[in-house]
Design an enzyme around this catalytic site. Structure first.
Site, PDB file in Angstrom:
ATOM      1  N   CYS A   3      36.738 -19.532  46.930  1.00 49.98           N
ATOM      2  CA  CYS A   3      35.785 -18.506  46.498  1.00 49.98           C
ATOM      3  C   CYS A   3      34.403 -19.136  46.465  1.00 49.98           C
ATOM      4  O   CYS A   3      34.166 -20.142  47.147  1.00 49.98           O
ATOM      5  CB  CYS A   3      36.198 -17.883  45.164  1.00 49.98           C
ATOM      6  SG  CYS A   3      36.273 -19.022  43.771  1.00 49.98           S
ATOM      7  N   ASN A   6      34.567 -21.571  42.582  1.00 48.22           N
ATOM      8  CA  ASN A   6      35.842 -22.242  42.268  1.00 48.22           C
ATOM      9  C   ASN A   6      36.081 -22.316  40.754  1.00 48.22           C
ATOM     10  O   ASN A   6      36.670 -23.259  40.248  1.00 48.22           O
ATOM     11  CB  ASN A   6      35.921 -23.642  42.897  1.00 48.22           C
ATOM     12  CG  ASN A   6      37.300 -24.290  42.863  1.00 48.22           C
ATOM     13  OD1 ASN A   6      37.418 -25.502  42.823  1.00 48.22           O
ATOM     14  ND2 ASN A   6      38.364 -23.497  42.876  1.00 48.22           N
ATOM     15  N   CYS A   8      36.503 -18.839  38.988  1.00 46.99           N
ATOM     16  CA  CYS A   8      37.102 -17.554  38.594  1.00 46.99           C
ATOM     17  C   CYS A   8      38.295 -17.165  39.481  1.00 46.99           C
ATOM     18  O   CYS A   8      39.441 -17.170  39.039  1.00 46.99           O
ATOM     19  CB  CYS A   8      36.068 -16.436  38.631  1.00 46.99           C
ATOM     20  SG  CYS A   8      34.707 -16.660  37.465  1.00 46.99           S
ATOM     21  N   ARG A   9      38.006 -16.810  40.745  1.00 43.88           N
ATOM     22  CA  ARG A   9      39.057 -16.238  41.595  1.00 43.88           C
ATOM     23  C   ARG A   9      39.986 -17.279  42.196  1.00 43.88           C
ATOM     24  O   ARG A   9      41.217 -17.156  42.088  1.00 43.88           O
ATOM     25  CB  ARG A   9      38.406 -15.398  42.724  1.00 43.88           C
ATOM     26  CG  ARG A   9      37.724 -14.145  42.225  1.00 43.88           C
ATOM     27  CD  ARG A   9      36.821 -13.539  43.283  1.00 43.88           C
ATOM     28  NE  ARG A   9      35.658 -14.390  43.530  1.00 43.88           N
ATOM     29  CZ  ARG A   9      34.694 -14.166  44.410  1.00 43.88           C
ATOM     30  NH1 ARG A   9      34.784 -13.077  45.176  1.00 43.88           N
ATOM     31  NH2 ARG A   9      33.672 -14.975  44.551  1.00 43.88           N
ATOM     32  N   SER A  10      39.423 -18.278  42.886  1.00 44.15           N
ATOM     33  CA  SER A  10      40.323 -19.213  43.582  1.00 44.15           C
ATOM     34  C   SER A  10      41.191 -20.060  42.647  1.00 44.15           C
ATOM     35  O   SER A  10      42.328 -20.384  43.024  1.00 44.15           O
ATOM     36  CB  SER A  10      39.560 -20.077  44.597  1.00 44.15           C
ATOM     37  OG  SER A  10      38.563 -20.859  43.996  1.00 44.15           O
ATOM     38  N   ASP A 117      34.106 -10.211  42.824  1.00 48.13           N
ATOM     39  CA  ASP A 117      33.683 -11.328  41.978  1.00 48.13           C
ATOM     40  C   ASP A 117      33.631 -10.836  40.528  1.00 48.13           C
ATOM     41  O   ASP A 117      32.827  -9.962  40.198  1.00 48.13           O
ATOM     42  CB  ASP A 117      32.301 -11.779  42.457  1.00 48.13           C
ATOM     43  CG  ASP A 117      31.784 -12.971  41.684  1.00 48.13           C
ATOM     44  OD1 ASP A 117      32.383 -13.307  40.648  1.00 48.13           O
ATOM     45  OD2 ASP A 117      30.778 -13.546  42.120  1.00 48.13           O
TER      46      ASP A 117
HETATM   47  P1  4NP Z   1      34.123 -17.354  41.643  1.00 46.39           P
HETATM   48  O1  4NP Z   1      33.083 -16.612  40.662  1.00 46.39           O
HETATM   49  O2  4NP Z   1      33.418 -17.466  42.974  1.00 46.39           O
HETATM   50  O3  4NP Z   1      35.285 -16.418  41.674  1.00 46.39           O
HETATM   51  O4  4NP Z   1      34.417 -18.679  41.003  1.00 46.39           O
HETATM   52  C1  4NP Z   1      31.776 -17.023  40.468  1.00 46.39           C
HETATM   53  C2  4NP Z   1      31.507 -18.067  39.622  1.00 46.39           C
HETATM   54  C3  4NP Z   1      30.199 -18.439  39.400  1.00 46.39           C
HETATM   55  C4  4NP Z   1      29.170 -17.777  40.016  1.00 46.39           C
HETATM   56  C5  4NP Z   1      29.437 -16.725  40.869  1.00 46.39           C
HETATM   57  C6  4NP Z   1      30.745 -16.351  41.094  1.00 46.39           C
HETATM   58  N1  4NP Z   1      27.820 -18.151  39.770  1.00 46.39           N
HETATM   59  O5  4NP Z   1      26.913 -17.489  40.285  1.00 46.39           O
HETATM   60  O6  4NP Z   1      27.578 -19.133  39.036  1.00 46.39           O
END
Ligand code: 4NP
Length: 145
Positions: A3, A6, A8-10, A117
């Site tokens: 993602c 790294n 939240c989703r992955s 997201d």
């Molecule tokens: P992820 O979510 O890609 O699923 O881990 C996010 C985590 C952090 C951010 C964006 C999406 N950020 O902008 O910091």
């Protein structure tokens, strides 16, 4: 499992797939296309939703996707279109490119749907992500094991 951050989703995708495969036969990992959160634990909301389903993801730490991942893994699953494009930018050849897929094409073939997201939303977003990833990982686990 890849993602953006790294966190939240992955990490959820990694934990869920890990729970469905034999670790002696399959190696599962996750990474982000961005480096903002390198070294951090998964987001508290991902840790909590995983815990509710009996999966512990607190052993994970965020890392950035690198070109070496094309050598280390046979299948690379992007959570959304933006991650997909950013992974492809690192591909060296057609073989690398052929390893990259949108994860929700497992449940919704050819639709290129994004795992939304959940970072800026509430807990329900994490629950929804969990459900989507659980369905996709069930199919992946059946394919690879
Ligand atoms: P992820 O979510 O890609 O699923 O881990 C996010 C985590 C952090 C951010 C964006 C999406 N950020 O902008 O910091």
């Amino acid at each position: 499992m890849v993602c953006l951050g790294n966190i939240c989703r992955s990490p959820l995708a990694e934990g869920i797939l890990q729970s469905k495969i034999n670790a002696n036969e399959v190696s599962v990992d996750s990474a982000g296309t961005a480096a903002y959160h390198v070294g951090k634990l998964p987001d508290k909301r991902s840790i909590e939703v995983a815990r509710q389903y009996g999966i512990n993801i607190t052993n994970q730490r965020a890392r950035k996707f690198t070109v070496k991942d094309f050598d280390a893994f046979n299948f690379i699953y992007a959570m959304d279109e933006s991650n997909y494009q950013n992974i492809l930018l690192l591909a060296r050849d057609k073989k690398d490119e052929s390893k990259v897929q949108m994860i929700l094409n497992e449940t919704h073939p050819h639709q290129n749907l994004n795992v939304p997201d959940p970072y800026y939303g509430g807990n329900q977003g994490f629950e929804n992500v969990y459900t989507m990833l659980n369905e996709a990982c069930e199919i992946i686990a059946n394919k690879i094991s």
